[in-house]
Each structure stands twice: as structure tokens, then as C-alpha cells.
Design an enzyme around this catalytic site. Structure first.
Site, PDB file in Angstrom:
ATOM      1  N   LYS A  20      17.531   2.800 -27.244  1.00 23.57           N
ATOM      2  CA  LYS A  20      16.166   2.553 -27.706  1.00 23.57           C
ATOM      3  C   LYS A  20      15.431   3.858 -28.033  1.00 23.57           C
ATOM      4  O   LYS A  20      15.854   4.937 -27.616  1.00 23.57           O
ATOM      5  CB  LYS A  20      15.424   1.722 -26.657  1.00 23.57           C
ATOM      6  CG  LYS A  20      16.056   0.326 -26.511  1.00 23.57           C
ATOM      7  CD  LYS A  20      15.299  -0.540 -25.533  1.00 23.57           C
ATOM      8  CE  LYS A  20      15.918  -1.922 -25.428  1.00 23.57           C
ATOM      9  NZ  LYS A  20      15.182  -2.785 -24.503  1.00 23.57           N
ATOM     10  N   PHE A  66       5.228 -10.422 -23.607  1.00 17.75           N
ATOM     11  CA  PHE A  66       5.628  -9.050 -23.908  1.00 17.75           C
ATOM     12  C   PHE A  66       6.122  -8.863 -25.350  1.00 17.75           C
ATOM     13  O   PHE A  66       6.382  -7.740 -25.770  1.00 17.75           O
ATOM     14  CB  PHE A  66       6.720  -8.577 -22.934  1.00 17.75           C
ATOM     15  CG  PHE A  66       7.980  -9.388 -22.990  1.00 17.75           C
ATOM     16  CD1 PHE A  66       8.969  -9.093 -23.909  1.00 17.75           C
ATOM     17  CD2 PHE A  66       8.188 -10.446 -22.116  1.00 17.75           C
ATOM     18  CE1 PHE A  66      10.138  -9.837 -23.970  1.00 17.75           C
ATOM     19  CE2 PHE A  66       9.353 -11.190 -22.158  1.00 17.75           C
ATOM     20  CZ  PHE A  66      10.331 -10.885 -23.091  1.00 17.75           C
ATOM     21  N   ARG A 114      20.302   1.853 -17.039  1.00 20.24           N
ATOM     22  CA  ARG A 114      18.862   1.587 -17.067  1.00 20.24           C
ATOM     23  C   ARG A 114      18.145   2.245 -15.888  1.00 20.24           C
ATOM     24  O   ARG A 114      16.993   2.648 -16.021  1.00 20.24           O
ATOM     25  CB  ARG A 114      18.611   0.087 -17.092  1.00 20.24           C
ATOM     26  CG  ARG A 114      18.919  -0.522 -18.450  1.00 20.24           C
ATOM     27  CD  ARG A 114      18.663  -1.997 -18.464  1.00 20.24           C
ATOM     28  NE  ARG A 114      18.785  -2.559 -19.800  1.00 20.24           N
ATOM     29  CZ  ARG A 114      19.171  -3.798 -20.037  1.00 20.24           C
ATOM     30  NH1 ARG A 114      19.469  -4.616 -19.035  1.00 20.24           N
ATOM     31  NH2 ARG A 114      19.251  -4.238 -21.267  1.00 20.24           N
ATOM     32  N   ASN A 124      13.331   0.023 -21.084  1.00 22.08           N
ATOM     33  CA  ASN A 124      14.511   0.067 -20.220  1.00 22.08           C
ATOM     34  C   ASN A 124      15.695   0.803 -20.861  1.00 22.08           C
ATOM     35  O   ASN A 124      16.822   0.653 -20.430  1.00 22.08           O
ATOM     36  CB  ASN A 124      14.912  -1.345 -19.791  1.00 22.08           C
ATOM     37  CG  ASN A 124      15.228  -2.253 -20.952  1.00 22.08           C
ATOM     38  OD1 ASN A 124      15.260  -1.827 -22.105  1.00 22.08           O
ATOM     39  ND2 ASN A 124      15.471  -3.510 -20.655  1.00 22.08           N
ATOM     40  N   HIS A 127      19.818  -1.698 -24.857  1.00 25.26           N
ATOM     41  CA  HIS A 127      19.924  -3.140 -25.076  1.00 25.26           C
ATOM     42  C   HIS A 127      21.387  -3.541 -24.994  1.00 25.26           C
ATOM     43  O   HIS A 127      22.268  -2.797 -25.412  1.00 25.26           O
ATOM     44  CB  HIS A 127      19.378  -3.510 -26.461  1.00 25.26           C
ATOM     45  CG  HIS A 127      19.705  -4.906 -26.874  1.00 25.26           C
ATOM     46  ND1 HIS A 127      18.938  -5.985 -26.498  1.00 25.26           N
ATOM     47  CD2 HIS A 127      20.740  -5.401 -27.608  1.00 25.26           C
ATOM     48  CE1 HIS A 127      19.477  -7.085 -26.999  1.00 25.26           C
ATOM     49  NE2 HIS A 127      20.567  -6.762 -27.683  1.00 25.26           N
TER      50      HIS A 127
END
Length: 185
Positions: A20, A66, A114, A124, A127
Site C-alpha cells: 500500500k 471505512f 502487518r 495495514n 493487501h
């Protein structure tokens, strides 16, 4: 008496991994951990998704509280998409990732990716696909040019080799024999 051995089969599963935006700078470290865990990185690309693309990718999360923050976060910078392969790739990748909430991961799975790279439940770091079906969908989303087919085994593999590979090899090797180059490589 000749002992009959079962034909070897290849059990390879693919899953999608995303690094991410907030941890793209840790890409090399994360890739090293992936490779040390027995995965093969089949494909990799760096890209930046628009908020609309993120909405489409996370469509099953639509309507959750979220969701707007998730799409904003995932479109905030470049990310790295990888297709990982190994036996039971989806479950091993989920195990390596640890719980989706990084705070919980630090308590319960301190050596998970994570726990090491994530900040909280939203940020986190990585993915992973939930199952084989979502892995196929997500891989197609991130790598639209890829063709996902099951790896042939047994008679299907022999048929494929006889139909496509052997004629090409035969033609190439015949041409090579006729030419007799000094350095065939």
C-alpha cells in the site's frame, strides 16, 4: 517387477499482494520477506489508482463506514501490485500478513508483515486476497493482460505439449541442424 509411481503434479496457486502507498518505500524489504517465505513473484507493477478504480477494486466493502477513507488512502500514492505463486498461496500469504488490524497483529502475530509495517486497521501496509476466487478477480483487475488458466496436468499436459510445444521444438531443432552454426546459442 516394476513399481508404478504416480505422475508428478504441479500444485501452484496464485494470489494478489498489494504494497500500500504508505509503505512503498519498504518494497525491497517486503519482497525479500515474500521470497524467503517460499513465494515466487510472477508479475509485478507499480501503479497509482484513482479513487474510482479503488472503489471498483474494493466494491464488496461499499457501504461500510471505512469505505471513503479506504478509497482515499489507497489512491493517495503509488502502490505495488504483485502476483505471488506457490502451493496454497492464498492461505500462506494471509498467514504471513497476519490480522488486518495492525494494532491487533502486533499483539497476536508480532512477526507478521502487518505487525511490522502497518500502523492501524486502515493503514495495514499490505493487501491479500481472501480466497482463490477473489484472488483471480483481483489479479485480473490489477493485471488485465494476464491469462489465468489452471496448470494442465496428466493427459491434458501431454496433449498441450504434443499440440503446441513439440511441433515448434521440432521445427526449430531441424532448422538448427540444417544450419549447423558454430555457436548454436
Amino acid at each position: 517387477m516394476q513399481m508404478l509411481m504416480p505422475e508428478p503434479q504441479i500444485f501452484v496457486e496464485r494470489t494478489l499482494a498489494l504494497i500500500k502507498p504508505d509503505v512503498v518505500d519498504k518494497e525491497e524489504e517486503i519482497e525479500d520477506a515474500i521470497l524467503r517465505s517460499g513465494f515466487l513473484i510472477v508479475q509485478k507493477r507499480k501503479l497509482q489508482l484513482s479513487p474510482e478504480q479503488c472503489s471498483n477494486f474494493y466494491a464488496e466493502q461499499y457501504g461500510k463506514m471505512f469505505f471513503p477513507n479506504l478509497t482515499a488512502y489507497m489512491s493517495s500514492g503509488p502502490l505495488v501490485a504483485m502476483v505471488l505463486a506457490r502451493r496454497n498461496a492464498v492461505s500462506y500469504w494471509k498467514e504471513l500478513l497476519g490480522p488486518s488490524n495492525s494494532i491487533k497483529a502486533r499483539r497476536t502475530h508480532p512477526h507478521s508483515l502487518r505487525a511490522i509495517y502497518g500502523t492501524d486497521e486502515l493503514r495495514n501496509a499490505l493487501h491479500g486476497s481472501l480466497n482463490i476466487f477473489s484472488a483471480e478477480r483481483e489479479i485480473r483487475f490489477m493485471f488485465p493482460e494476464v491469462i489465468l488458466e489452471p496448470v494442465p496436468a496428466g493427459q491434458r499436459a501431454r496433449d498441450y505439449l504434443n499440440l503446441y510445444v513439440n511441433p515448434t521444438l521440432l521445427a526449430g531443432l531441424t532448422a538448427l541442424c540444417k544450419e549447423k552454426p558454430a555457436d548454436p546459442m
